[in-house]
Design a protein around this motif. Sequence first.
Motif, PDB file in Angstrom:
ATOM      1  N   GLY A  42       0.959  -1.184  -0.099  1.00  0.00           N
ATOM      2  CA  GLY A  42       0.053   0.101  -0.116  1.00  0.00           C
ATOM      3  C   GLY A  42       0.945   1.259  -0.061  1.00  0.00           C
ATOM      4  N   GLY A  43      -0.002   2.419  -0.124  1.00  0.00           N
ATOM      5  CA  GLY A  43       0.559   3.832  -0.610  1.00  0.00           C
ATOM      6  C   GLY A  43       1.416   4.249   0.641  1.00  0.00           C
ATOM      7  N   GLU A  46       4.624   2.788   0.978  1.00  0.00           N
ATOM      8  CA  GLU A  46       5.785   3.419   0.162  1.00  0.00           C
ATOM      9  C   GLU A  46       5.791   5.034   0.744  1.00  0.00           C
ATOM     10  OE1 GLU A  46       7.304   2.263  -3.105  1.00  0.00           O
ATOM     11  OE2 GLU A  46       5.740   0.789  -2.054  1.00  0.00           O
ATOM     12  N   LYS A 198      11.987   0.577  -6.306  1.00  0.00           N
ATOM     13  CA  LYS A 198      10.472   0.743  -7.042  1.00  0.00           C
ATOM     14  C   LYS A 198      10.668   2.071  -8.522  1.00  0.00           C
ATOM     15  CE  LYS A 198       6.857  -0.651  -5.986  1.00  0.00           C
ATOM     16  NZ  LYS A 198       5.780   0.046  -4.919  1.00  0.00           N
ATOM     17  N   VAL A 226      -0.998  -2.162 -11.790  1.00  0.00           N
ATOM     18  CA  VAL A 226      -0.097  -3.333 -10.894  1.00  0.00           C
ATOM     19  C   VAL A 226      -1.109  -2.555  -9.222  1.00  0.00           C
ATOM     20  CG1 VAL A 226       1.586  -2.624  -9.149  1.00  0.00           C
ATOM     21  CG2 VAL A 226       1.373  -2.770 -10.993  1.00  0.00           C
ATOM     22  N   SER A 227      -1.722  -3.374  -8.525  1.00  0.00           N
ATOM     23  CA  SER A 227      -2.779  -2.826  -7.818  1.00  0.00           C
ATOM     24  C   SER A 227      -3.130  -4.126  -6.694  1.00  0.00           C
ATOM     25  CB  SER A 227      -4.198  -1.682  -7.754  1.00  0.00           C
ATOM     26  OG  SER A 227      -4.468  -2.157  -9.000  1.00  0.00           O
ATOM     27  N   LYS A 233     -10.249  -0.837  -7.154  1.00  0.00           N
ATOM     28  CA  LYS A 233      -9.090  -0.422  -7.952  1.00  0.00           C
ATOM     29  C   LYS A 233      -9.730  -0.831  -9.079  1.00  0.00           C
ATOM     30  CE  LYS A 233      -5.834   0.009  -4.524  1.00  0.00           C
ATOM     31  NZ  LYS A 233      -5.740   1.719  -4.428  1.00  0.00           N
ATOM     32  N   GLY A 257       0.157  -7.804  -8.257  1.00  0.00           N
ATOM     33  CA  GLY A 257      -0.665  -7.255  -7.226  1.00  0.00           C
ATOM     34  C   GLY A 257      -0.382  -8.296  -6.277  1.00  0.00           C
ATOM     35  N   HIS A 293       9.696  -4.399  -5.276  1.00  0.00           N
ATOM     36  CA  HIS A 293       9.636  -3.615  -5.826  1.00  0.00           C
ATOM     37  C   HIS A 293      10.221  -3.411  -7.434  1.00  0.00           C
ATOM     38  CE1 HIS A 293       7.928  -2.287  -2.740  1.00  0.00           C
ATOM     39  NE2 HIS A 293       8.652  -2.483  -1.485  1.00  0.00           N
ATOM     40  N   GLU A 313     -10.082   6.773  -4.854  1.00  0.00           N
ATOM     41  CA  GLU A 313      -8.800   6.529  -5.030  1.00  0.00           C
ATOM     42  C   GLU A 313      -8.262   8.126  -3.985  1.00  0.00           C
ATOM     43  OE1 GLU A 313      -5.909   4.997  -4.892  1.00  0.00           O
ATOM     44  OE2 GLU A 313      -6.706   3.748  -5.945  1.00  0.00           O
ATOM     45  N   GLY A 316      -3.283   7.095  -5.532  1.00  0.00           N
ATOM     46  CA  GLY A 316      -2.926   6.514  -6.418  1.00  0.00           C
ATOM     47  C   GLY A 316      -1.633   6.714  -7.407  1.00  0.00           C
ATOM     48  N   GLU A 321       3.637   6.421 -10.662  1.00  0.00           N
ATOM     49  CA  GLU A 321       5.325   5.875 -10.551  1.00  0.00           C
ATOM     50  C   GLU A 321       5.099   5.450 -12.701  1.00  0.00           C
ATOM     51  OE1 GLU A 321       4.549   3.184  -6.602  1.00  0.00           O
ATOM     52  OE2 GLU A 321       4.309   2.224  -8.810  1.00  0.00           O
TER      53      GLU A 321
END
Length: 421
Positions: A42-43, A46, A198, A226-227, A233, A257, A293, A313, A316, A321
């Motif tokens: 998850g973000g 990250e 990543k 990618v999720s 999503k 994912g 990654h 979202e 995102g 990315e």
Amino acid sequence: MTALLDQYAAIVGNDVIDHLRQLAAPLRGMKIVHVNSTREGGGVAEILNRLVPLQNELGMDASWEVISGDRRFYQCTKKMHNALQGNRDDISDNLLRHYEKINFLNSVDLKSKLEQADFVFIHDPQPALLLRNCPGRKGKWVWRCHIDVSHPYRPVWKYLRQHVELYDASIWSLSTFAQPLSHPLYLIPPSIDPLGEKNVDLSEDEVNGFLDRFGISKKTPIITQVSRFDRFKDPIGVIQAYRLVRKSVPVQLVLAGGGATDDPEGARVLKEVRSFAGRDPDIHLLELPPDAHRTINALQRGSDIIIQKSLREGFGLTVTEGLWKGKPVIAGDTGGIRLQVINHHTGFLVNSPEGAALRIRYLLKNRDILKTMGEKSRQFVLENFLITRHVREYLTLIVALIYGSAERIELNLPSPGATVS
Ligand code: UDP
């Protein structure tokens, strides 16, 4: 300048880094703690992975704590997350009491550290109740909301709001997400790290090596999403779009994912997606470990177009990315995606599988436009969504909260309570 800051300067320029150092100077030695609920996936994880080392690099004493919970806790917080994003789903009192209990249990371990910190950043609803369990707190507490709360299910937001109100400030990714609260609200969109695994540049050989490993051919165009396997999503919608494109243009679909440790629904959604995809050899359904990654980096680089067909979202990061890798992104017209995908410039915003298919076909048939959009995309991220901008805004927020309503802020003077080296 440190080696790490030198590396960022090579990408964003010396001025940007000098500005960070100037902002950070009065904050040296300040104790900053970030708290969230998962170390990977998850973000949020990250971002923290890079934000925290950079704050340290700039002289602050920053650290990152992760709360732990059991299945019922994550069941509750997932429901809360979905309700904040609009699902009309009530959470039972029983489950809420459990959420409160797990927050209390986590506070037992974290209390002394949190109460001593100068700044505590609590990310998302999972650890939001730590604040009420730290009555002896000395620093400022900020609630950082990463979710799209533009149309929350009211009863659930009402419950959470009474706890969030107690914070000194809150941070939101977009103005449309920010809910009325009695403390200052800050808008800070997230970012990506150009030096992280990543996003670092990869050689063509390495990218091809990853594609080979997954049996993805370079001869047929590749579109990739990618999720996490999450209904918001819309992985099923992505497959529908791919099938529409296939009718006139050859294409392969990569859906890559894994799960996040704080997301209990992933396995169920993955099963649905698997069954919907059937045995199509051109759909590459890749289940990745949380630390994949470099693999994700290579998949994004090896793709012609990046898709993020989300129905809701927060921001995102997968969009950022993709853009950073010079790819146009075709994505759901929702939330933070709108900050990143500028129609006809960095990609296309879409509202249906049909709309996504139309745009995918258009770009695959107009390679020159695809290339120009890709170049604009990378530049757009360079100017707006790299971690250096994100750190700058956090530092500015800290300075603003320390000085409150002071008429003058001297950035070169030590701040009250900060240690000056
Ligand atoms: N991600 C990952 N592995 C996966 C799925 C996603 O590493 O299996 C990463 C993805 O590359 C991105 C982040 O997790 O950096 C997801 O952030 P985003 O904001 O797109 O969505 P969230 O999962 O936070 O809703």
